[in-house]
Scaffold this motif. Structure first.
Motif, short mmCIF file in Angstrom:
data_model
loop_
_atom_site.label_atom_id
_atom_site.label_comp_id
_atom_site.label_asym_id
_atom_site.label_seq_id
_atom_site.Cartn_x
_atom_site.Cartn_y
_atom_site.Cartn_z
N TYR A 101 15.47 53.93 68.53
CA TYR A 101 16.10 52.61 68.55
C TYR A 101 16.12 52.04 67.14
O TYR A 101 15.11 52.09 66.42
CB TYR A 101 15.30 51.69 69.47
N ASP A 103 15.33 49.75 64.98
CA ASP A 103 14.42 48.61 64.88
C ASP A 103 14.61 47.91 63.55
O ASP A 103 14.38 48.49 62.50
CB ASP A 103 12.99 49.13 65.04
N SER A 175 8.36 40.70 74.69
CA SER A 175 9.53 41.11 73.93
C SER A 175 9.68 40.29 72.64
O SER A 175 9.93 40.85 71.56
CB SER A 175 10.79 40.95 74.79
N LEU A 180 11.19 43.36 70.11
CA LEU A 180 11.93 44.49 70.69
C LEU A 180 12.55 44.04 72.01
O LEU A 180 11.94 43.27 72.75
CB LEU A 180 11.00 45.68 70.95
#
Length: 205
Positions: A101, A103, A175, A180
């Motif tokens: 992912y 990030d 989250s 994330l």
């Protein structure tokens, strides 16, 4: 001559006695050492490695690359080749879209004071490897974090070890804290993983 031999024997016995408590202990080094001047930029991959107790050098050997290459994936945000991404995704049972992912908020928790992380926090099953490993990546105590956020430590452990899906309010809290999206942080939680498996394209790693 006999007297010298006796003196030597006595010195050896005294030395052995003084070191007896150290025999067999060896030099203990942590399996995961974070470079002082680098920050983990691929937090998801590092979290999985920690949860699975796989060293960077061990992953490098599995993939067939130099340890420095794996370090670049972790600490410098270098994107692996398709072949390497596919291998790693298959090895850890996660799709590439999760494991790699993009990030952009990897540095957000530098200097966090939620308490020191201890390895015992990862003992036992870890159904949500991403969440469990992230506490280690950032060096945060799950128990201290829970108390600070007003969550029972037992509840946080349930999310980490049993893979329970948190209520919407808690999902949002976790989250936002780790920076994330929920679909990444809780990919392995509850019914989400089953649903993702049913809708995943056949060619997705």
């Amino acid at each position: 001559m006999i007297e010298q031999l006796e003196q030597t024997k006595t010195r050896i016995q005294l030395l052995a006695e003084s070191n007896r408590s150290k025999i067999g202990q060896g030099i203990r080094k942590p399996r995961f050492r974070k470079p002082k001047n680098w920050t983990v930029q691929n937090r998801i991959l590092m979290a999985i490695l920690i949860a699975e107790d796989v060293k960077l050098s061990e992953l490098a050997e599995l993939v067939g690359v130099a340890p420095r290459t794996v370090a670049a994936w972790i600490y410098e945000g270098v994107y692996p080749t398709e072949e390497h991404r596919a291998f790693i995704a298959h090895r850890f049972g996660l799709p590439q879209t999760v494991l790699f992912y993009p990030d952009t908020e990897w540095g957000r928790l530098e200097g966090d004071d939620s308490g020191k992380f201890y390895k015992r926090a990862l003992l036992g099953a870890k159904k949500n490897r991403i969440l469990a490993g992230l506490f280690a990546v950032h060096g945060i105590s799950p128990a201290a974090f829970s108390r600070k956020q007003g969550v029972s430590p037992g509840t946080t452990r349930k999310y980490m070890h049993a893979g329970a899906m948190p209520e919407p309010t808690y999902r949002t809290m976790f989250s936002e804290y780790f920076g994330l999206p929920e679909e990444i942080l809780f990919y392995e939680a509850g019914d989400r993983k089953d649903e993702a498996a049913r809708t995943k394209p056949d060619n997705e790693a």
